[in-house]
Design an enzyme around this catalytic site. Structure first.
Site, PDB file in Angstrom:
ATOM      1  NE  ARG A 107      10.919   2.185  -3.308  1.00  0.00           N
ATOM      2  CZ  ARG A 107      10.541   3.211  -2.569  1.00  0.00           C
ATOM      3  NH1 ARG A 107      11.107   3.419  -1.378  1.00  0.00           N
ATOM      4  NH2 ARG A 107       9.615   4.052  -2.987  1.00  0.00           N
TER       5      ARG A 107
ATOM      6  CG  HIS B 213       9.197   1.594   4.756  1.00  0.00           C
ATOM      7  ND1 HIS B 213       8.912   0.859   3.643  1.00  0.00           N
ATOM      8  CD2 HIS B 213       9.441   2.858   4.299  1.00  0.00           C
ATOM      9  CE1 HIS B 213       8.962   1.623   2.563  1.00  0.00           C
ATOM     10  NE2 HIS B 213       9.284   2.846   2.943  1.00  0.00           N
TER      11      HIS B 213
END
Length: 310
Positions: free
Chosen positions: A225, A273
């Site tokens: 994250r 991502h």
């Protein structure tokens, strides 16, 4: 007949509905899968952020919410979500994450960037990498993803230490926990892999003080994250030469704005991502199994601990 709502962005329907329908049938479930609330009652919600559903109190009969994402930080704070919530632990996602992490750890371990980007006629053979058994790697986060990555790296003979909030045991991996364990994991990490969930206790976990614990020239791989790392502290450590490189797949804002300094930093590799993804063909089977369990009155898989945040 079981009724289930796929509460997700519209693009999910053509991709997910065939796989979910097939998985339900394979599990012996008769399910009416719906893309939008239609005024009727629903037994289950299959959820991904970005759809139109935000008030779960409008669906009072729902027995459980099955998240299609591994991380639940975008939903866990919703006060209307009072029913059981599960997170996605998808075998395909785990495999993909292991491949991404081992690939980039090997890249940094072997110093591949010097040769990939150094096609300029210079014969660079003055630095020979150590064998994996002499390279210290620390993995922060030993859940399904972090544990699998730690085992894979240990299987390649890396000297692996793992850290988690709660004490864990993984064969072949030295497991640490607690504040002292975190400092030890950081202080020995020539390559650091971040696979922690985002919770109030992990935000900015890698601040300037903790980044300074890493060995000189250490590399960071973060497919966990974005907010686990203090961006400014990371850039400062890279600019000073204290850190060697950071491969970042996740960010505070996504897509990462073109003007963000990560793009211009030679010490940062930005990947968009893509470390791993939930794959409908395997994840649908996880949803179906959890629905089968719920209907049978059995314990749900991957039930979220709301106090812990994951």
């Amino acid at each position: 007949m079981i009724r289930a709502l796929l509460a997700a962005p519209a693009r999910y329907w053509p991709e997910w509905s065939p796989h979910l329908t097939h998985a339900f049938a394979a599990a012996g479930l008769e399910v009416d899968l719906v893309a939008e609330p239609d005024g009727g009652d629903f037994d289950y919600v299959i959820y991904a952020p970005g759809g139109t559903l935000s008030d779960f109190s409008t669906l009072p009969g729902v027995k459980a919410v099955f998240s299609l994402w591994a991380g639940v930080e975008k939903i866990i704070g919703n006060p209307t979500l009072t029913m059981p919530l599960t997170r996605m632990v998808d075998p395909g996602l785990v495999e993909g994450m292991v491949e991404f992490v081992t690939g980039h750890v090997l890249r940094h371990h072997l110093g591949m960037d010097a040769h990939i980007h150094g096609q300029d006629g210079v014969w660079r053979n003055d630095v020979v990498p150590p064998l994996a058994r002499n390279r210290k790697v620390s993995v922060l986060g030993l859940g399904q993803l972090g544990g699998a990555c730690a085992r894979a790296l240990a299987g390649l003979n890396f000297d692996v230490v793992g850290w988690s909030r709660r004490a864990k045991e993984i064969p072949g991996v030295a497991c640490l926990s607690g504040d002292d364990g975190l400092e030890e994991a950081l202080a020995r990490a020539e390559i650091l892999v971040l696979l922690l969930p985002l919770t109030p206790s992990t935000g900015n976990l890698l601040d300037a003080k903790r980044l300074a614990l890493l060995p000189q020239g250490a590399c960071i791989v973060n497919p966990g994250r974005g907010p686990l790392i203090d961006d400014d502290a990371l850039l400062a450590a890279l600019a000073s030469g204290a850190l060697g490189h950071a491969t970042l797949d996740v960010f505070r804002q996504e897509p990462l704005p073109p003007e963000h300094p990560f793009w211009a930093s030679k010490g940062v590799t930005v990947t968009p991502h893509i470390a791993s993804a939930t794959r409908p063909e395997t994840a649908a089977q996880v949803v179906a199994e959890n629905m089968r369990r719920a209907e049978a009155g059995a314990l749900l898989l991957h039930l979220v601990d709301r106090a812990a945040g994951y």
